[in-house]
Design a protein around this motif. Structure first.
Motif, PDB file in Angstrom:
ATOM      1  N   LYS A   1      30.244  42.002  49.345  1.00 18.92           N
ATOM      2  CA  LYS A   1      29.754  41.884  47.870  1.00 18.92           C
ATOM      3  C   LYS A   1      30.999  41.611  46.866  1.00 18.92           C
ATOM      4  O   LYS A   1      31.040  41.292  46.274  1.00 18.92           O
ATOM      5  CB  LYS A   1      28.875  43.132  47.471  1.00 18.92           C
ATOM      6  CG  LYS A   1      27.327  42.283  47.905  1.00 18.92           C
ATOM      7  CD  LYS A   1      26.409  43.713  47.549  1.00 18.92           C
ATOM      8  CE  LYS A   1      25.161  43.661  48.378  1.00 18.92           C
ATOM      9  NZ  LYS A   1      24.136  44.905  48.056  1.00 18.92           N
ATOM     10  N   ALA A   2      31.958  43.036  47.562  1.00 22.70           N
ATOM     11  CA  ALA A   2      33.619  42.901  46.360  1.00 22.70           C
ATOM     12  C   ALA A   2      33.925  41.579  46.551  1.00 22.70           C
ATOM     13  O   ALA A   2      33.992  40.944  44.906  1.00 22.70           O
ATOM     14  CB  ALA A   2      33.789  44.318  46.997  1.00 22.70           C
ATOM     15  N   LEU A   3      34.349  40.633  47.410  1.00 23.66           N
ATOM     16  CA  LEU A   3      34.650  39.965  47.615  1.00 23.66           C
ATOM     17  C   LEU A   3      34.405  38.733  47.364  1.00 23.66           C
ATOM     18  O   LEU A   3      34.978  37.545  46.564  1.00 23.66           O
ATOM     19  CB  LEU A   3      35.502  39.579  49.238  1.00 23.66           C
ATOM     20  CG  LEU A   3      36.376  40.854  49.518  1.00 23.66           C
ATOM     21  CD1 LEU A   3      36.751  40.364  50.933  1.00 23.66           C
ATOM     22  CD2 LEU A   3      37.681  41.393  48.923  1.00 23.66           C
ATOM     23  N   ASN A   4      33.448  38.879  47.062  1.00 25.25           N
ATOM     24  CA  ASN A   4      32.355  37.849  46.629  1.00 25.25           C
ATOM     25  C   ASN A   4      31.522  37.673  44.659  1.00 25.25           C
ATOM     26  O   ASN A   4      30.504  37.252  45.141  1.00 25.25           O
ATOM     27  CB  ASN A   4      31.068  36.922  47.748  1.00 25.25           C
ATOM     28  CG  ASN A   4      32.121  36.554  48.993  1.00 25.25           C
ATOM     29  OD1 ASN A   4      32.274  35.482  49.023  1.00 25.25           O
ATOM     30  ND2 ASN A   4      31.683  37.287  50.115  1.00 25.25           N
ATOM     31  N   ASN A   5      32.258  39.150  44.548  1.00 27.45           N
ATOM     32  CA  ASN A   5      31.515  39.042  43.107  1.00 27.45           C
ATOM     33  C   ASN A   5      30.425  38.934  43.027  1.00 27.45           C
ATOM     34  O   ASN A   5      29.579  38.230  41.924  1.00 27.45           O
ATOM     35  CB  ASN A   5      32.413  37.462  42.223  1.00 27.45           C
ATOM     36  CG  ASN A   5      34.188  37.254  42.004  1.00 27.45           C
ATOM     37  OD1 ASN A   5      34.167  38.866  41.941  1.00 27.45           O
ATOM     38  ND2 ASN A   5      33.979  36.689  41.490  1.00 27.45           N
ATOM     39  N   ALA A   6      29.540  39.610  43.448  1.00 26.39           N
ATOM     40  CA  ALA A   6      28.085  39.427  43.966  1.00 26.39           C
ATOM     41  C   ALA A   6      28.049  40.847  42.250  1.00 26.39           C
ATOM     42  O   ALA A   6      28.075  41.411  42.057  1.00 26.39           O
ATOM     43  CB  ALA A   6      27.720  40.569  44.968  1.00 26.39           C
ATOM     44  N   PRO A   7      27.034  40.599  42.026  1.00 23.66           N
ATOM     45  CA  PRO A   7      26.491  41.320  39.924  1.00 23.66           C
ATOM     46  C   PRO A   7      26.363  43.235  40.897  1.00 23.66           C
ATOM     47  O   PRO A   7      26.125  43.691  39.725  1.00 23.66           O
ATOM     48  CB  PRO A   7      25.353  40.716  39.860  1.00 23.66           C
ATOM     49  CG  PRO A   7      24.636  40.189  40.706  1.00 23.66           C
ATOM     50  CD  PRO A   7      25.825  39.715  41.522  1.00 23.66           C
ATOM     51  N   ASP A   8      25.325  42.912  41.890  1.00 23.09           N
ATOM     52  CA  ASP A   8      24.977  44.133  41.938  1.00 23.09           C
ATOM     53  C   ASP A   8      25.978  45.334  42.627  1.00 23.09           C
ATOM     54  O   ASP A   8      26.207  46.223  43.698  1.00 23.09           O
ATOM     55  CB  ASP A   8      23.521  44.661  43.313  1.00 23.09           C
ATOM     56  CG  ASP A   8      24.586  43.739  44.473  1.00 23.09           C
ATOM     57  OD1 ASP A   8      24.562  42.774  44.610  1.00 23.09           O
ATOM     58  OD2 ASP A   8      23.400  43.940  45.318  1.00 23.09           O
ATOM     59  N   ILE A   9      27.013  45.639  42.370  1.00 19.87           N
ATOM     60  CA  ILE A   9      28.280  46.094  42.412  1.00 19.87           C
ATOM     61  C   ILE A   9      28.943  46.726  41.367  1.00 19.87           C
ATOM     62  O   ILE A   9      28.885  45.839  40.217  1.00 19.87           O
ATOM     63  CB  ILE A   9      29.189  45.681  43.424  1.00 19.87           C
ATOM     64  CG1 ILE A   9      30.411  46.861  44.375  1.00 19.87           C
ATOM     65  CG2 ILE A   9      29.858  44.514  43.218  1.00 19.87           C
ATOM     66  CD1 ILE A   9      31.303  46.516  45.696  1.00 19.87           C
ATOM     67  N   SER A  10      29.320  48.155  41.598  1.00 18.63           N
ATOM     68  CA  SER A  10      30.230  48.556  39.637  1.00 18.63           C
ATOM     69  C   SER A  10      31.508  47.517  40.366  1.00 18.63           C
ATOM     70  O   SER A  10      32.438  47.883  40.417  1.00 18.63           O
ATOM     71  CB  SER A  10      29.980  49.907  39.985  1.00 18.63           C
ATOM     72  OG  SER A  10      31.810  50.279  40.893  1.00 18.63           O
ATOM     73  N   GLU A  11      32.076  47.500  39.158  1.00 16.48           N
ATOM     74  CA  GLU A  11      33.297  47.147  38.767  1.00 16.48           C
ATOM     75  C   GLU A  11      34.857  48.338  39.233  1.00 16.48           C
ATOM     76  O   GLU A  11      34.808  47.564  39.876  1.00 16.48           O
ATOM     77  CB  GLU A  11      33.344  46.915  36.816  1.00 16.48           C
ATOM     78  CG  GLU A  11      34.979  46.273  36.601  1.00 16.48           C
ATOM     79  CD  GLU A  11      35.176  45.060  37.174  1.00 16.48           C
ATOM     80  OE1 GLU A  11      34.250  44.155  37.210  1.00 16.48           O
ATOM     81  OE2 GLU A  11      36.233  44.384  37.815  1.00 16.48           O
ATOM     82  N   THR A  12      34.121  49.354  39.198  1.00 17.16           N
ATOM     83  CA  THR A  12      35.737  49.987  39.279  1.00 17.16           C
ATOM     84  C   THR A  12      35.493  49.889  41.205  1.00 17.16           C
ATOM     85  O   THR A  12      36.692  49.951  41.879  1.00 17.16           O
ATOM     86  CB  THR A  12      35.442  51.518  39.542  1.00 17.16           C
ATOM     87  OG1 THR A  12      34.204  51.556  37.752  1.00 17.16           O
ATOM     88  CG2 THR A  12      35.998  52.641  38.848  1.00 17.16           C
TER      89      THR A  12
END
Lengths: 335, 335
Positions: free
Chosen positions: B20-31
């Motif tokens: 998710k983080a590597l694919n810019n999914a919206p449901d993950i915090s910016e930090t």
């Protein structure tokens, strides 16, 4: 643009005679053929507009370099070039050069008469006759390890020797070496001049003292190591960088004969990473030239020139191959 | 090679969170996203092995350079790059850079997160934060007019400034000039340093006296010409080479204000050949950079890096465009 008719008019011969000369027909004298080809070159007549039916072909011209088996320096360069040129539809002819051949005909005339639109040139020394022609030639030519300034029809391809020399000096400095020597064959080629110059600039860049006496230069490898290795040791040098791997190998032999152990007493770095480097005693640390990639770059640069993009310099990053000929700086012992 | 599972294990998160983080999914915090991307970069995770379905894309990162209309320096560079990249199937995104953006995230992390396998970078100054990252980055990057030594993932593309400077000095020398000045903006970029250095080496190469006082340097163009043009004239300079065309144009204005006619009393040479050069008063003689070809070379170099060929330097031959700002050397008159 110059036509066959223009050339005929200038020389007072028929169009068909000019055409015969440019196509190597047998029924024309050698003298007349030479005159016609040289006039064609002088008038800017270009091969590129000739008969489209014949196969596209390029040549690799080789002087002063062995290339016929895989242990030779030029072998992989030629393979790399062909690996890109042949799938692109080119026939690639490898032609050995000598000075007599270069003196018999100008470079542009040679290329025109043989129907080559471009050349990849390996191994030329600065005093090769065609090096003069290449200052003003019009036929696209990529030179391995030779730089022709201000001629947009030529491109220099090689590794970044300044970077490579800097890698070698930095590596030795990190091992504790502070006095590093350099051995070179004569400075009669562009690349030996570049390496000689960048050796001193790498010393300065790394904060080491630069002194002309740190470099020993002789034409023959055996003479060079016999004459200069003892002098460098006398000066307290603890590491020697060599202009090429054969010199480095001879230096290792010479050091051993002087009773020095490698790498305990003295460190040696070569240049090129020839196949032999893995099998020298000890295996040699050296600055690598990836010959296969150099050949590929040679083709890519030539393709650019043929498309009218005046690429002038194309350098690959250098890398250092660490083997066992370098060690921590110890005191040089002479028994 | 590093996998998504390796990254998850190191951070104690699930594979799907990493993905998710590597694919810019919206449901993950910016930090958390930032931590994951930076860890992925640190562990050598490569974008190249990601989802093959999405369109191939490259980015052109632009700092300190205008490029949005045809009078801007960067305009044709970008067109040249796109002319080769788009037919090869790449989407090309042009992204303006600033220092805040560079400080917020490392270069490799930025490229990984945005799914760019490679970048063409225009206009970076030596103190731009990413210039540091590029010393050790792993993502293929071609830099226009910036050279990063010893990083095989980077390539420098530009014209041969040394050749260009030499063409300018030789041209002026042939017109009879013996005392030539140089004006430059601050030496805060690689290329202003190169031009400054090669100015002096070109003087020496052409047998002219090299003296540090022949160069005037100030950050702002207006300050530079106001301060240094009178000093150069006072020293008896009869020709001035400028680091870029805007400087050369301002120099011509300044000289005219000092009562000097161009080219009768003083000769001026620019650098770059911007579109304005044909319309300055008088039309300006300048060293040409062919921006369209530079853009094309940028793409070719990036393609090489993406294929694992460590091209380090790709320079186009320079050429001098002769217009009307230079003349035979006369005596400088100050009325």
């Amino acid at each position: 643009m110059t036509t066959i008719a223009d050339i005929g008019k200038r020389l007072g011969v028929s169009k068909s005679t000019v055409s015969k000369a440019l196509n190597n027909a047998p029924d024309i004298s050698e003298t007349l053929r030479k005159t016609i080809v040289e006039t064609a070159v002088e008038m800017g007549y270009s091969k590129l507009r000739q008969n489209k039916k014949e196969q596209k072909k390029l040549c690799i011209l080789v002087e002063n370099m062995d290339y016929t088996n895989e242990l030779h320096f030029g072998y992989q360069i030629i393979i790399g070039f062909r690996q890109l040129a042949e799938p692109a539809g080119y026939q690639v002819d490898v032609i050995p050069l000598d000075t007599a051949m270069q003196r018999s005909m100008g470079f542009d005339a040679f290329m025109l008469q043989r129907h080559y639109p471009g050349a990849f040139i390996l191994g030329m020394a600065l005093n090769d006759p065609w090096m003069n022609d290449l200052q003003t030639s019009h036929t696209p030519a990529v030179l391995y390890d030779n730089y022709i300034p201000e001629n947009p029809a030529t491109c220099y391809v090689g590794i970044d020797n300044s970077e490579g020399m800097n890698l070698a000096v930095k590596y030795l400095k990190n091992l504790g070496h502070r006095k590093i020597g350099y051995l070179s064959t004569s400075l009669g080629s562009y690349i030996t001049q570049v390496r000689h110059r960048t050796f001193f600039s790498a010393l300065r860049k790394n904060g080491l003292k630069s002194d002309p006496r740190l470099a020993g230069i002789s034409f023959h490898v055996s003479e060079c190591v016999q004459k200069h290795v003892p002098k460098l040791i006398e000066q307290g040098v603890t590491a020697i960088i060599c202009c090429h791997d054969q010199m480095a190998n001879a230096t290792m032999v010479q050091c051993r004969e002087a009773g020095l152990k490698i790498p305990e007493d003295i460190s040696i770095v070569g240049f090129d990473d020839l196949p032999i480097c893995a099998y020298t005693e000890p295996p040699m640390t050296t600055v690598r030239q990836d010959q296969l990639l150099l050949g590929k770059c040679g083709y890519q640069a030539l393709e650019s020139l043929l498309e009218g993009v005046p690429v002038g310099t194309l350098l690959l990053h250098a890398s250092l191959v660490e083997r066992q000929s370098c060690g921590d700086c110890g005191r040089v012992k002479i028994d």
